[in-house]
Design a protein around this motif. Structure first.
Motif, PDB file in Angstrom:
ATOM      1  N   ILE A  14     -16.324  13.748 -24.790  1.00 51.75           N
ATOM      2  CA  ILE A  14     -14.958  14.211 -25.021  1.00 51.75           C
ATOM      3  C   ILE A  14     -14.573  13.969 -26.480  1.00 51.75           C
ATOM      4  CG2 ILE A  14     -12.523  13.815 -24.462  1.00 51.75           C
ATOM      5  CD1 ILE A  14     -14.054  15.378 -22.336  1.00 51.75           C
ATOM      6  N   GLU A  15     -14.933  12.812 -27.021  1.00 52.52           N
ATOM      7  CA  GLU A  15     -14.609  12.506 -28.410  1.00 52.52           C
ATOM      8  C   GLU A  15     -15.332  13.446 -29.369  1.00 52.52           C
ATOM      9  OE1 GLU A  15     -14.749   8.809 -31.552  1.00 52.52           O
ATOM     10  OE2 GLU A  15     -15.182   8.441 -29.457  1.00 52.52           O
ATOM     11  N   ALA A  18     -13.598  16.758 -29.270  1.00 49.70           N
ATOM     12  CA  ALA A  18     -12.295  16.694 -29.926  1.00 49.70           C
ATOM     13  C   ALA A  18     -12.427  16.627 -31.445  1.00 49.70           C
ATOM     14  CB  ALA A  18     -11.515  15.487 -29.419  1.00 49.70           C
TER      15      ALA A  18
END
Length: 85
Positions: A14-15, A18
């Motif tokens: 997810i990081e 993002a």
């Protein structure tokens, strides 16, 4: 322990997703191209008697920075002279 590793891997993915827009090293925008700190350094603010000139120079650097920012964002506006009203 296995659930923790899966959760950690999920958070890492997810990081990465993002942060993808910020990872482009070769992508130089106008905002990144204008170095406000270098402009500040050219103001010559070392002298105590030049406080007003130093402030004016730094203010001009800020105006140039935000003009480049507006150009990058597609907002082709005239510079605001709020301090001159």
């Amino acid at each position: 322990m296995n659930k923790f590793k899966v959760f950690l891997l999920f958070l890492t993915m997810i990081e990465i997703i993002a942060m993808t827009p910020y990872l482009g090293v070769t992508d130089q925008s106008a905002v990144q191209a204008f170095d406000r700190q270098a402009c500040y350094a050219s103001c010559g603010c070392d002298s105590l008697r030049m406080v007003s000139a130093c402030f004016d120079c730094k203010q001009e650097c800020d105006r140039k920075y935000w003009a480049e920012f507006d150009k990058e964002m597609g907002e082709d506006k005239k510079a605001s002279n709020d301090d001159n009203d």
